[in-house]
Design a protein around this motif. Structure first.
Motif, mmCIF file in Angstrom:
data_model
loop_
_atom_site.group_PDB
_atom_site.id
_atom_site.type_symbol
_atom_site.label_atom_id
_atom_site.label_comp_id
_atom_site.label_asym_id
_atom_site.label_seq_id
_atom_site.Cartn_x
_atom_site.Cartn_y
_atom_site.Cartn_z
ATOM 1 N N VAL A 170 -0.888 -6.444 -10.061
ATOM 2 C CA VAL A 170 -1.999 -5.534 -10.319
ATOM 3 C C VAL A 170 -1.843 -4.327 -9.412
ATOM 4 O O VAL A 170 -1.631 -4.472 -8.206
ATOM 5 N N GLU A 171 -1.932 -3.147 -9.986
ATOM 6 C CA GLU A 171 -1.940 -1.912 -9.218
ATOM 7 C C GLU A 171 -3.327 -1.296 -9.326
ATOM 8 O O GLU A 171 -3.903 -1.235 -10.413
ATOM 9 N N VAL A 172 -3.853 -0.834 -8.181
ATOM 10 C CA VAL A 172 -5.215 -0.306 -8.120
ATOM 11 C C VAL A 172 -5.213 1.025 -7.373
ATOM 12 O O VAL A 172 -4.603 1.132 -6.298
ATOM 13 N N ALA A 173 -5.882 2.010 -7.925
ATOM 14 C CA ALA A 173 -6.016 3.312 -7.259
ATOM 15 C C ALA A 173 -7.288 3.982 -7.758
ATOM 16 O O ALA A 173 -7.760 3.719 -8.871
ATOM 17 N N SER A 174 -7.856 4.835 -6.932
ATOM 18 C CA SER A 174 -9.017 5.614 -7.348
ATOM 19 C C SER A 174 -8.620 6.568 -8.468
ATOM 20 O O SER A 174 -7.492 7.077 -8.495
ATOM 21 N N GLU A 175 -9.552 6.779 -9.411
ATOM 22 C CA GLU A 175 -9.288 7.663 -10.549
ATOM 23 C C GLU A 175 -10.146 8.922 -10.436
ATOM 24 O O GLU A 175 -11.288 8.967 -10.907
ATOM 25 N N PRO A 176 -9.615 9.981 -9.790
ATOM 26 C CA PRO A 176 -10.422 11.186 -9.566
ATOM 27 C C PRO A 176 -10.737 11.954 -10.845
ATOM 28 O O PRO A 176 -11.657 12.776 -10.859
ATOM 29 N N VAL A 204 0.857 -1.176 0.000
ATOM 30 C CA VAL A 204 0.000 0.000 0.000
ATOM 31 C C VAL A 204 0.893 1.225 0.000
ATOM 32 O O VAL A 204 1.746 1.374 0.888
ATOM 33 N N ASP A 205 0.745 2.063 -0.993
ATOM 34 C CA ASP A 205 1.568 3.267 -1.145
ATOM 35 C C ASP A 205 3.052 2.926 -1.085
ATOM 36 O O ASP A 205 3.838 3.548 -0.345
ATOM 37 N N ASP A 206 3.438 1.904 -1.853
ATOM 38 C CA ASP A 206 4.826 1.462 -2.024
ATOM 39 C C ASP A 206 5.446 0.855 -0.769
ATOM 40 O O ASP A 206 6.667 0.644 -0.717
ATOM 41 N N VAL A 261 -2.809 0.573 -4.156
ATOM 42 C CA VAL A 261 -2.659 -0.824 -3.733
ATOM 43 C C VAL A 261 -1.970 -1.604 -4.849
ATOM 44 O O VAL A 261 -2.314 -1.473 -6.022
ATOM 45 N N ARG A 262 -0.996 -2.420 -4.447
ATOM 46 C CA ARG A 262 -0.320 -3.302 -5.398
ATOM 47 C C ARG A 262 -0.405 -4.734 -4.882
ATOM 48 O O ARG A 262 -0.092 -4.997 -3.703
#
Length: 255
Positions: free
Chosen positions: A225-231, A133-135, A198-199
């Motif tokens: 897989v990398e996941v993040a919100s797309e504002p 989470v956050d590297d 998140v990775r």
């Protein structure tokens, strides 16, 4: 209101939705999608997700009417009084997740997910994942059937079936949920800030193949897989007063 008159109707291929499309366009007319002030989607939750993904280029909110099964993202279907319902409808705005999946051959696949991004085993053996989470590595090894990251809007879908928490729409958090965790025993996941990245790394991709999914879009032979919100992407949904997403999420927890 003008927005309640310039309607573009879209429908799934089911007979119920197609019949509704014929009746509603006969009663209210049909505006070309590019000129619509409002989009009415006729179908179930799956068709609503399809509509939201397919109309991102149109600056118009989407009002769903249920011609499917569950219809969590939909309003009740009625043929009469539609323009009045649209004029009174309440708007909810949601941001999707962005998935960046890397395959064993080095190919990178990107996709957006309104509900969740999931990483699932594609073979007989349990998955072995590392979670960052956050590297920062937060879990060196998770042995499970898979894991997912869900938005509040999607928290009552696959996430809830996997025993993840239901998230209020305004909570500004994401749910990281494990499916059938074996080690750590019964670990079900974590709540993360909406800004988190998140990775999920697959530790043995050759022996234990994995697939990633973003709202049903599948990618096989995934190594990470990398996941993040797309504002930068904002979906607008309309609901009848008193039946918006926040109320539906609350009601679901007491059903």
């Amino acid at each position: 209101m003008p927005r309640a008159k310039n309607i573009a109707f879209l429908a799934s291929e089911t007979p119920e939705a197609q019949t509704a499309l014929t009746r509603l366009t006969g009663r209210y007319g049909q505006t070309p999608l590019e000129e619509a002030a409002i989009i009415v989607a006729l179908g179930g939750d799956g068709f609503m997700l399809q509509t939201l993904h397919g109309t991102m280029h149109v600056d118009a909110p989407v009002y769903g009417m249920n011609r499917g099964t569950v219809g969590f993202l939909m309003n009740d279907y009625r043929e009469t009084g539609l323009t009045g319902r649209l004029a009174r409808a309440e708007e909810a705005a949601i941001n999707p997740l962005k998935m960046v999946a890397t395959r064993m051959n080095g190919e990178i696949v990107e996709a957006l997910a309104i509900n969740e991004v999931s990483l699932l085993r594609a073979g007989a053996q349990a998955a072995r994942l590392r979670i960052s989470v956050d590297d920062r590595v937060r879990m060196e090894e998770l042995v499970c059937d898979g894991a997912l990251v869900a938005t509040p809007a999607g928290s009552t879908a696959y996430n809830y079936s996997a025993h993840g928490p239901i998230l209020p729409i305004g909570s500004e958090v994401l749910a990281l949920t494990a499916m059938s965790a074996f080690r750590p025993r019964r670990w079900r996941g974590a709540l993360l800030p909406k800004s988190a990245r998140v990775r999920l790394d697959v530790l043995t991709p050759g022996k234990r193949p994995m697939m990633a999914e973003a709202d049903g879009q599948s990618v096989r032979d995934v190594v990470s897989v990398e996941v993040a919100s797309e504002p930068a992407v904002r979906h607008r949904l309309l609901f009848d007063p008193g039946h918006g997403l926040e109320e539906r999420l609350l009601r679901e927890q007491f059903t």
